[in-house]
Design a protein around this motif. Sequence first.
Motif, mmCIF file in Angstrom:
data_model
loop_
_atom_site.group_PDB
_atom_site.id
_atom_site.type_symbol
_atom_site.label_atom_id
_atom_site.label_comp_id
_atom_site.label_asym_id
_atom_site.label_seq_id
_atom_site.Cartn_x
_atom_site.Cartn_y
_atom_site.Cartn_z
ATOM 1 N N UNK A 112 3.919 -21.719 2.660
ATOM 2 C CA UNK A 112 3.643 -19.871 1.101
ATOM 3 C C UNK A 112 2.579 -19.925 0.197
ATOM 4 N N UNK A 113 2.508 -18.536 -0.259
ATOM 5 C CA UNK A 113 1.208 -18.029 -0.831
ATOM 6 C C UNK A 113 1.657 -17.615 -1.753
ATOM 7 N N UNK A 114 0.932 -17.735 -2.607
ATOM 8 C CA UNK A 114 1.229 -17.348 -3.831
ATOM 9 C C UNK A 114 1.049 -16.038 -4.002
ATOM 10 N N UNK A 115 1.985 -15.192 -5.174
ATOM 11 C CA UNK A 115 2.152 -13.659 -4.967
ATOM 12 C C UNK A 115 1.047 -13.395 -5.436
ATOM 13 N N UNK A 116 0.186 -13.596 -7.050
ATOM 14 C CA UNK A 116 -1.163 -13.821 -7.282
ATOM 15 C C UNK A 116 -2.140 -13.356 -6.022
ATOM 16 N N UNK A 117 -1.578 -13.784 -5.253
ATOM 17 C CA UNK A 117 -2.511 -14.163 -3.655
ATOM 18 C C UNK A 117 -2.329 -13.803 -3.096
ATOM 19 N N UNK A 118 -1.494 -12.550 -2.405
ATOM 20 C CA UNK A 118 -0.577 -11.487 -1.688
ATOM 21 C C UNK A 118 -2.057 -10.398 -1.229
ATOM 22 N N UNK A 119 -2.045 -9.256 -0.342
ATOM 23 C CA UNK A 119 -2.842 -8.569 -0.613
ATOM 24 C C UNK A 119 -1.840 -7.781 -1.015
ATOM 25 N N UNK A 120 -2.290 -7.042 -1.528
ATOM 26 C CA UNK A 120 -2.338 -5.499 -2.234
ATOM 27 C C UNK A 120 -0.295 -4.596 -1.419
ATOM 28 N N UNK A 121 -0.901 -4.423 -0.383
ATOM 29 C CA UNK A 121 0.019 -3.609 0.984
ATOM 30 C C UNK A 121 2.060 -4.162 1.092
ATOM 31 N N UNK A 122 1.729 -5.589 0.445
ATOM 32 C CA UNK A 122 2.320 -6.541 1.132
ATOM 33 C C UNK A 122 3.389 -6.713 -0.432
ATOM 34 N N UNK A 123 3.201 -5.934 -1.207
ATOM 35 C CA UNK A 123 4.018 -6.654 -2.812
ATOM 36 C C UNK A 123 5.181 -5.408 -2.797
ATOM 37 N N UNK A 124 4.916 -4.894 -1.759
ATOM 38 C CA UNK A 124 6.632 -4.177 -1.337
ATOM 39 C C UNK A 124 7.671 -4.596 -0.964
ATOM 40 N N UNK A 125 7.068 -5.537 -0.403
ATOM 41 C CA UNK A 125 7.803 -6.258 0.655
ATOM 42 C C UNK A 125 8.415 -7.661 -0.023
ATOM 43 N N UNK A 126 8.630 -7.233 -1.716
ATOM 44 C CA UNK A 126 8.906 -8.123 -2.194
ATOM 45 C C UNK A 126 9.973 -7.800 -3.139
ATOM 46 N N UNK A 127 9.997 -6.587 -3.575
ATOM 47 C CA UNK A 127 10.791 -6.025 -3.784
ATOM 48 C C UNK A 127 11.846 -5.722 -3.470
ATOM 49 N N UNK A 128 13.571 -5.787 -4.245
ATOM 50 C CA UNK A 128 14.774 -4.949 -3.742
ATOM 51 C C UNK A 128 14.284 -3.799 -3.366
ATOM 52 N N UNK A 129 15.504 -3.223 -1.981
ATOM 53 C CA UNK A 129 15.319 -1.782 -1.075
ATOM 54 C C UNK A 129 16.652 -1.459 -0.798
#
Length: 302
Positions: A112-129
């Motif tokens: 598992x990748x730590x949130x702070x190490x994730x690429x910027x473009x993946x952050x939207x896929x951490x949020x509710x939709x």
Amino acid sequence: MTQANSTPAAQDTAFDRPVRVRAGFSLTFEVPYPTPMLFVVQPGDRLEATGTRQRIIDARPLGAARGIHTYTDGHGNTVWRTVAQPGTFEIGHDLIAEITRNPDPVLPHLKKTLVQDLPDETIQYLLPSRYVDSDLISAEAWERFGHVAGGWAQVQAISDFLFDECTYGYGSTSSTSAKQALDSRRAVCRDFAHMGVAFCRALNIPARYVCGYMPDIDIVPDPVPMDFHAWFEAFLDGQWRTFDARHNKPRAGRVLIAQGRDASDVAFSTTFGSARLTHMKVWADETDAANTLDIAPNPRIF
């Protein structure tokens, strides 16, 4: 039900085992007045570091798809845009895709990748939709899966749970959210994908909803009429990895159409008016066609 491990040697042969799939759809609408419509239905070529290969060899538009306007959305999907005219409106396509025959890779060692190490473009896929209310199942996600070590292991535990606990069957609607499907324990593939994405996001693993064709390759054919299929991808070790809680076993032959935050991003049709869908047919079958659609269609198609 846990996926069987696959060996590195099996993964290395991904480009050596192509299969060709004839796939497509036909939709018929009754339209009372000029109605703007969008369609997210067109697969494209893909060549990924994970070994996923998809090449569209031939494609033919059906009905109103001829001359349609297209654009690329924010998730990289091709969108058809048109104005349906009053009367009977028919649209579709027929295509041949060459894809990898190997089943979905299984890589249980992925971390598992730590949130702070994730690429910027993946952050939207951490949020509710819209349909992925991951914030409402966060406590349950950590209670059920928080103790599972490893990124792949955690996502696989989610798929195992959904496959074992939820009954496949109609009961949801186009507005059913992940939590509503989870509470009912009854789901179609769309719901399985939303629930998988929701649990992943609640556990800080980027996840996205995927739709496409899934023919019966190297398995006993399903007698149920074909439909578009939905699964999900989790971002692990720098790549998007395929999971399918509906079937929960590696499958070959997926033809990816589109991906997004949830089904609202990849709906096969969006109508800005009152067009009524009266007929729908989807097909996806292995074919021995060389390079062209100038062959007699499979009887399942038309």
